[in-house]
Design a protein around this motif. Structure first.
Motif, PDB file in Angstrom:
ATOM      1  N   LEU A  20      55.011  32.177  30.749  1.00 48.79           N
ATOM      2  CA  LEU A  20      54.801  30.859  31.364  1.00 48.79           C
ATOM      3  C   LEU A  20      54.024  29.996  30.386  1.00 48.79           C
ATOM      4  O   LEU A  20      52.972  30.413  29.888  1.00 48.79           O
ATOM      5  CB  LEU A  20      54.013  30.992  32.674  1.00 48.79           C
ATOM      6  N   LYS A  21      54.550  28.802  30.119  1.00 51.18           N
ATOM      7  CA  LYS A  21      53.801  27.897  29.234  1.00 51.18           C
ATOM      8  C   LYS A  21      52.611  27.361  30.019  1.00 51.18           C
ATOM      9  O   LYS A  21      52.776  26.874  31.131  1.00 51.18           O
ATOM     10  CB  LYS A  21      54.696  26.767  28.756  1.00 51.18           C
ATOM     11  N   GLY A  22      51.441  27.461  29.447  1.00 48.10           N
ATOM     12  CA  GLY A  22      50.247  26.961  30.146  1.00 48.10           C
ATOM     13  C   GLY A  22      49.216  28.065  30.308  1.00 48.10           C
ATOM     14  O   GLY A  22      49.529  29.257  30.269  1.00 48.10           O
ATOM     15  N   ASP A  23      47.994  27.622  30.515  1.00 51.44           N
ATOM     16  CA  ASP A  23      46.841  28.523  30.616  1.00 51.44           C
ATOM     17  C   ASP A  23      46.609  28.915  32.075  1.00 51.44           C
ATOM     18  O   ASP A  23      47.143  28.277  32.986  1.00 51.44           O
ATOM     19  CB  ASP A  23      45.617  27.769  30.079  1.00 51.44           C
ATOM     20  N   ALA A  24      45.811  29.964  32.287  1.00 45.40           N
ATOM     21  CA  ALA A  24      45.375  30.280  33.651  1.00 45.40           C
ATOM     22  C   ALA A  24      44.370  29.209  34.082  1.00 45.40           C
ATOM     23  O   ALA A  24      43.700  28.603  33.239  1.00 45.40           O
ATOM     24  CB  ALA A  24      44.732  31.656  33.689  1.00 45.40           C
ATOM     25  N   VAL A  25      44.260  28.980  35.404  1.00 50.02           N
ATOM     26  CA  VAL A  25      43.432  27.868  35.871  1.00 50.02           C
ATOM     27  C   VAL A  25      41.940  28.191  35.763  1.00 50.02           C
ATOM     28  O   VAL A  25      41.148  27.368  35.336  1.00 50.02           O
ATOM     29  CB  VAL A  25      43.803  27.497  37.334  1.00 50.02           C
ATOM     30  N   GLY A  26      41.552  29.392  36.114  1.00 50.20           N
ATOM     31  CA  GLY A  26      40.113  29.727  36.123  1.00 50.20           C
ATOM     32  C   GLY A  26      39.627  30.313  34.807  1.00 50.20           C
ATOM     33  O   GLY A  26      40.229  30.103  33.754  1.00 50.20           O
ATOM     34  N   THR A  27      38.541  31.082  34.882  1.00 47.28           N
ATOM     35  CA  THR A  27      37.968  31.685  33.665  1.00 47.28           C
ATOM     36  C   THR A  27      38.491  33.094  33.441  1.00 47.28           C
ATOM     37  O   THR A  27      38.315  33.646  32.368  1.00 47.28           O
ATOM     38  CB  THR A  27      36.433  31.731  33.767  1.00 47.28           C
ATOM     39  N   ILE A  28      39.093  33.694  34.463  1.00 49.78           N
ATOM     40  CA  ILE A  28      39.625  35.061  34.301  1.00 49.78           C
ATOM     41  C   ILE A  28      40.981  34.951  33.604  1.00 49.78           C
ATOM     42  O   ILE A  28      41.895  34.300  34.102  1.00 49.78           O
ATOM     43  CB  ILE A  28      39.765  35.767  35.675  1.00 49.78           C
ATOM     44  N   LYS A  29      41.092  35.590  32.433  1.00 51.74           N
ATOM     45  CA  LYS A  29      42.286  35.403  31.601  1.00 51.74           C
ATOM     46  C   LYS A  29      43.148  36.661  31.512  1.00 51.74           C
ATOM     47  O   LYS A  29      44.221  36.614  30.944  1.00 51.74           O
ATOM     48  CB  LYS A  29      41.887  34.990  30.174  1.00 51.74           C
ATOM     49  N   GLN A  30      42.658  37.788  32.000  1.00 54.57           N
ATOM     50  CA  GLN A  30      43.447  39.008  31.869  1.00 54.57           C
ATOM     51  C   GLN A  30      43.208  39.940  33.043  1.00 54.57           C
ATOM     52  O   GLN A  30      42.066  40.174  33.436  1.00 54.57           O
ATOM     53  CB  GLN A  30      43.077  39.726  30.568  1.00 54.57           C
ATOM     54  N   VAL A  31      44.305  40.443  33.612  1.00 50.80           N
ATOM     55  CA  VAL A  31      44.222  41.407  34.711  1.00 50.80           C
ATOM     56  C   VAL A  31      45.321  42.441  34.477  1.00 50.80           C
ATOM     57  O   VAL A  31      46.420  42.088  34.050  1.00 50.80           O
ATOM     58  CB  VAL A  31      44.435  40.726  36.094  1.00 50.80           C
ATOM     59  N   GLU A  32      45.025  43.706  34.757  1.00 48.99           N
ATOM     60  CA  GLU A  32      46.047  44.747  34.599  1.00 48.99           C
ATOM     61  C   GLU A  32      46.281  45.477  35.906  1.00 48.99           C
ATOM     62  O   GLU A  32      45.365  45.617  36.715  1.00 48.99           O
ATOM     63  CB  GLU A  32      45.624  45.726  33.505  1.00 48.99           C
ATOM     64  N   SER A  75      50.632  43.690  33.957  1.00 48.37           N
ATOM     65  CA  SER A  75      49.534  42.962  33.309  1.00 48.37           C
ATOM     66  C   SER A  75      49.843  41.470  33.256  1.00 48.37           C
ATOM     67  O   SER A  75      51.002  41.072  33.146  1.00 48.37           O
ATOM     68  CB  SER A  75      49.309  43.484  31.886  1.00 48.37           C
ATOM     69  N   VAL A  76      48.780  40.683  33.372  1.00 47.87           N
ATOM     70  CA  VAL A  76      48.878  39.236  33.154  1.00 47.87           C
ATOM     71  C   VAL A  76      47.819  38.910  32.132  1.00 47.87           C
ATOM     72  O   VAL A  76      46.658  39.296  32.298  1.00 47.87           O
ATOM     73  CB  VAL A  76      48.537  38.429  34.434  1.00 47.87           C
ATOM     74  N   SER A  77      48.193  38.220  31.076  1.00 50.66           N
ATOM     75  CA  SER A  77      47.188  37.857  30.085  1.00 50.66           C
ATOM     76  C   SER A  77      47.536  36.510  29.471  1.00 50.66           C
ATOM     77  O   SER A  77      48.720  36.165  29.352  1.00 50.66           O
ATOM     78  CB  SER A  77      47.110  38.921  28.987  1.00 50.66           C
ATOM     79  N   VAL A  78      46.503  35.779  29.100  1.00 51.09           N
ATOM     80  CA  VAL A  78      46.700  34.498  28.415  1.00 51.09           C
ATOM     81  C   VAL A  78      46.619  34.782  26.924  1.00 51.09           C
ATOM     82  O   VAL A  78      45.624  35.322  26.440  1.00 51.09           O
ATOM     83  CB  VAL A  78      45.628  33.475  28.847  1.00 51.09           C
TER      84      VAL A  78
END
Length: 545
Positions: A225-237, A351-354
């Motif tokens: 997805l083009k674009g950053d995550a909205v909050g400060t948490i950038k990675q979750v597995e 996993s989701v990561s920026v």
């Protein structure tokens, strides 16, 4: 007083301001001429050495491509007869996804030969009869030219897939097919369902990121997805996902109401209740086990604050099509309003990561375990037009995979099939009696357009190539085609250049149908255009599906 003659004939019947063209010279030959002009544009883009066209459309968008479907789409063809060829090309692009150039160029060649026959004195009806007999014979011969053992194929065998895909990708990106084909084949095999006939082209996504080169291209099992995550948490597995299509914010009531507040204390309590309500909703989502929230609309400041407190990662996907694909990737159900989700509504991701790729922040959603149904090809290139052309090559490759899931039979490529069709059809025309034998002979001659164009686009002597091809095929070497790199004729099974039988079949059928449709027209009657301002076409690509 001036006496006006009353109109007679067609003029008396139709409204003033109309146009009426009839007869061979005015209607038929003018139609053929318009179609010849269109096919002359696309013809030079045929094959691996095809030249690029620079097209600037009505929105000032620049296209630099040799993809015939894109070229004719952006040209905004006005002539009604040429539009029939454009429609044939579009039908081929939608049905198979490759071979639009062959359809348009071959139809133009058929019409050019029909013009010679008309000038010789044949009636269009006789030409149509001959062309119809010829295309029926072509279908028979094509079936005989199919490579033995190619009818049965395992759609998950990468080498088999690359073998069939190579020609389609090379026609768009010559020299790069050895890098692109394995990528496309791998992505297609990853998302191929148990029954390959149900393969969905939409499950292969393309993410275009500037910078780097072709060797930096990768595949992601999941979405980019083009674009950053909205909050400060950038990675979750290994997390569960809740999707809210309506956004994450305090919901406004359906009806309007008035609240009377008498004191500052009441005002403070009113603000607190709103805060408490949002916290309650976010806490309920966190308690359900979700660690990632995806919003389809705006994310409120207060809601984001509580998401941060409960360690929830927040993503925002504005496009409803992308949101649908995200749900398909993760197995989540999009909920309309913010509230505690059911266990069944939650999706799962590995996993989701920026990440930052080439200076662009992208959110990579990976789902490598189990039934992921979306794969993304990440393309890298130096300019936007190169990336667009790479995307078209990937699109052609994916469409070819879908076509081979329907029918995996292959015929020799590199003009070997066309010369063999021309030779056999010529022999067939000698057995016919009546004037339509001339039309069948001209249909056979039209096939020479393919080797001639391939040779000319590669800077070779076309006449020498065609005569040596005919000589080889007459000796029984039916798999001899043009090797464009060495500039000689050789057995193409050694070079592994194969075309899908289904692509050739549809392209030739659509071309013959389009040519016959144009030849059947003997009058053009155009009414006076309606007055008033012209209705503008909606701007293309507002929301990419």
């Amino acid at each position: 007083m001036v006496y006006q003659m009353p109109p007679y004939g067609v003029q008396a019947m139709l409204k003033e301001g109309h146009k009426h063209l009839s007869g061979l010279d005015e209607a038929v030959l003018k139609n053929i001429d318009a179609c010849k002009q269109l096919s002359a544009i696309t013809r030079t883009s045929l094959g691996p050495n095809g030249m690029n066209k620079m097209v600037i459309n009505h929105l000032d968008k620049l296209f630099v491509t040799n993809d015939a479907a894109t070229i004719v789409n952006e040209l905004e063809v006005q002539h009604p007869a040429a539009k029939i060829l454009v429609l044939a090309g579009k039908a081929q692009q939608e049905e198979i996804g490759d071979g639009a150039n062959l359809t348009i160029s071959f139809a133009g060649e058929l019409l050019q030969n029909a013009e010679e026959l008309i000038r010789m004195g044949l009636h269009p009806s006789e030409i149509i009869t001959g062309y119809t007999k010829a295309i029926d014979k072509v279908v028979q011969i094509l079936d005989e030219l199919v490579e033995e053992g190619s009818a049965i194929m395992d759609c998950r065998n990468k080498d088999e897939v690359i073998k069939r895909m190579k020609a389609a990708v090379a026609s768009k990106q010559f020299g790069q097919e050895d890098i692109l084909c394995p990528l496309i084949a791998e992505a297609c095999i990853q998302v191929c369902p148990k029954n390959p006939a149900n393969f969905n082209v939409d499950n292969i996504r393309v993410a275009k990121l500037l910078g780097g080169g072709l060797h930096n291209c990768t595949i992601v099992r999941g979405m980019v997805l083009k674009g950053d995550a909205v909050g400060t948490i950038k990675q979750v597995e290994k997390a569960k996902v809740a999707v809210f299509a309506g956004g994450i914010d305090t919901s406004a009531t359906e009806t309007k109401g008035t609240v009377l507040i008498h004191s500052a204390e009441q005002l403070e309590n009113y603000a607190k209740t709103e805060e408490a309500k949002v916290e309650e909703l976010i806490k309920a989502v966190a308690d359900s086990g979700a660690q990632v929230i995806v919003s389809g609309a705006a994310v409120g400041e207060m809601a984001l604050h509580f998401c941060e407190r409960y360690k929830l990662m927040v993503l925002k996907i504005s496009s409803k099509f992308e949101l649908r694909r995200f749900c398909r990737t993760t197995g989540a159900v999009a909920l309309l309003k913010l509230g505690p989700p059911n266990r069944d509504d939650l999706g799962y991701i590995d996993s989701v990561s920026v990440e930052e790729i080439g200076g662009v922040r992208v959110t990579v959603v990976r789902n490598e375990e189990g039934g992921n149904s979306v794969a993304t090809v990440v393309l890298r290139g130096s300019t936007d037009s190169i990336l667009d052309d790479l995307e078209r090559a990937v699109d052609d490759g994916v469409n070819t995979f879908k076509a081979m899931c329907r029918g995996s039979r292959i015929v020799p490529g590199a003009a070997a099939t066309e010369i063999e069709l021309a030779r056999r059809l010529k022999e067939f025309s000698f057995k016919e009696i009546g004037l339509d034998q001339y039309a069948i002979a001209k249909f056979a001659e039209s096939f020479e357009m393919v080797p001639k164009t391939l040779a000319e686009n590669a800077g070779l002597n076309a006449m020498e190539i065609i005569s040596s091809l005919y000589a080889e095929h007459a000796a029984g070497n039916t798999k001899v085609g043009i090797d464009l790199e060495e500039g000689i004729c050789k057995d193409i099974s050694t070079k592994n250049i194969w075309d899908l039988h289904v692509t050739k079949l549809f392209a030739l059928k659509y071309a013959a149908d389009a040519a016959c449709t144009v030849l059947r027209v003997d009058q053009i009657i155009m009414a006076k255009p309606a007055g008033g301002p012209r209705r503008e076409q909606p701007a293309g690509g507002a929301d990419e599906d």
